[in-house]
Design an enzyme around this catalytic site. Structure first.
Site, mmCIF file in Angstrom:
data_model
loop_
_atom_site.group_PDB
_atom_site.id
_atom_site.type_symbol
_atom_site.label_atom_id
_atom_site.label_comp_id
_atom_site.label_asym_id
_atom_site.label_seq_id
_atom_site.Cartn_x
_atom_site.Cartn_y
_atom_site.Cartn_z
ATOM 1 C CG ASP A 21 -2.103 0.920 1.088
ATOM 2 O OD1 ASP A 21 -1.914 2.117 0.778
ATOM 3 O OD2 ASP A 21 -3.229 0.446 1.278
ATOM 4 C CG ASP A 40 4.013 5.737 -5.720
ATOM 5 O OD1 ASP A 40 3.094 5.413 -6.507
ATOM 6 O OD2 ASP A 40 4.392 6.909 -5.578
ATOM 7 C CE1 TYR A 130 -11.912 3.609 -9.310
ATOM 8 C CE2 TYR A 130 -14.292 3.424 -9.428
ATOM 9 C CZ TYR A 130 -13.063 2.865 -9.149
ATOM 10 O OH TYR A 130 -12.984 1.564 -8.701
ATOM 11 C CE LYS A 134 -10.975 1.014 -11.379
ATOM 12 N NZ LYS A 134 -9.941 0.026 -11.077
#
Length: 174
Positions: A21, A40, A130, A134
């Site tokens: 993470d 990252d 977002y 996607k």
């Protein structure tokens, strides 16, 4: 992702599921049950080093800037969601990792998408950054599949709410 990782660890063994993470603020269970790295997705060199070190043979790529944060920071959403995922695809191709799961989202749809019996191939006109990322990632994954024979899969999840982890930038934050 943290609960999925714990399920994978129960199936494949704690040491065989590498988690990461950007933040170190993750559950104690995740950190203490197996390998956890602060990583990252935009640092391709470091990602490649981790894959080599742990001899990774499949990737479940969940790093993303979700809806609520993406609307406030669209450039960051594009960078992490598109460029970060392309890093994963390129590294997987270079390392001959053929299986990559990159979840998509119902955010890929839009107001013109049929609401019942939605076909797999349908109108995709998302209304958020977002959602736009996607759709682009679905297309990019398909390209890597056709061009390089990689097994890249995405599932269009609805909003997923954890019973352990607080919301973190998605539609649940609205």
């Amino acid at each position: 992702g943290s609960e999925l990782a714990m399920t994978f660890r129960s199936i494949y063994g704690n040491e065989n599921v590498i988690t990461s993470d950007l933040s170190e603020n993750v559950s104690k269970d995740l950190k203490e049950s197996g390998p956890f790295l602060q990583l990252d997705v935009l640092d391709a060199k470091k990602v490649a080093e981790v894959i080599d070190k742990y001899e990774v043979d499949a990737i479940v790529h969940l790093a993303a800037i979700l809806s609520a944060v993406g609307e406030n920071k669209p450039d960051l959403a594009w960078n992490v969601n598109i460029n970060g995922t392309k890093n994963i695809f390129d590294i997987a191709r270079e390392k001959k990792i053929e299986r990559v799961l990159v979840p998509s989202s119902i955010a890929a749809f839009g107001p013109d998408t049929p609401k019942t019996m939605t076909p797999q191939k349908t109108i995709l006109q998302p209304t958020t950054m977002y959602g736009v990322t996607k759709v682009a990632l679905e297309l990019l994954g398909n390209y890597y599949n056709m061009k390089f024979g990689m097994d890249i899969r995405g599932l269009r999840y609805p909003g997923v709410i954890s019973h352990k982890t607080l919301p973190g930038g998605g539609t649940t934050d609205y």
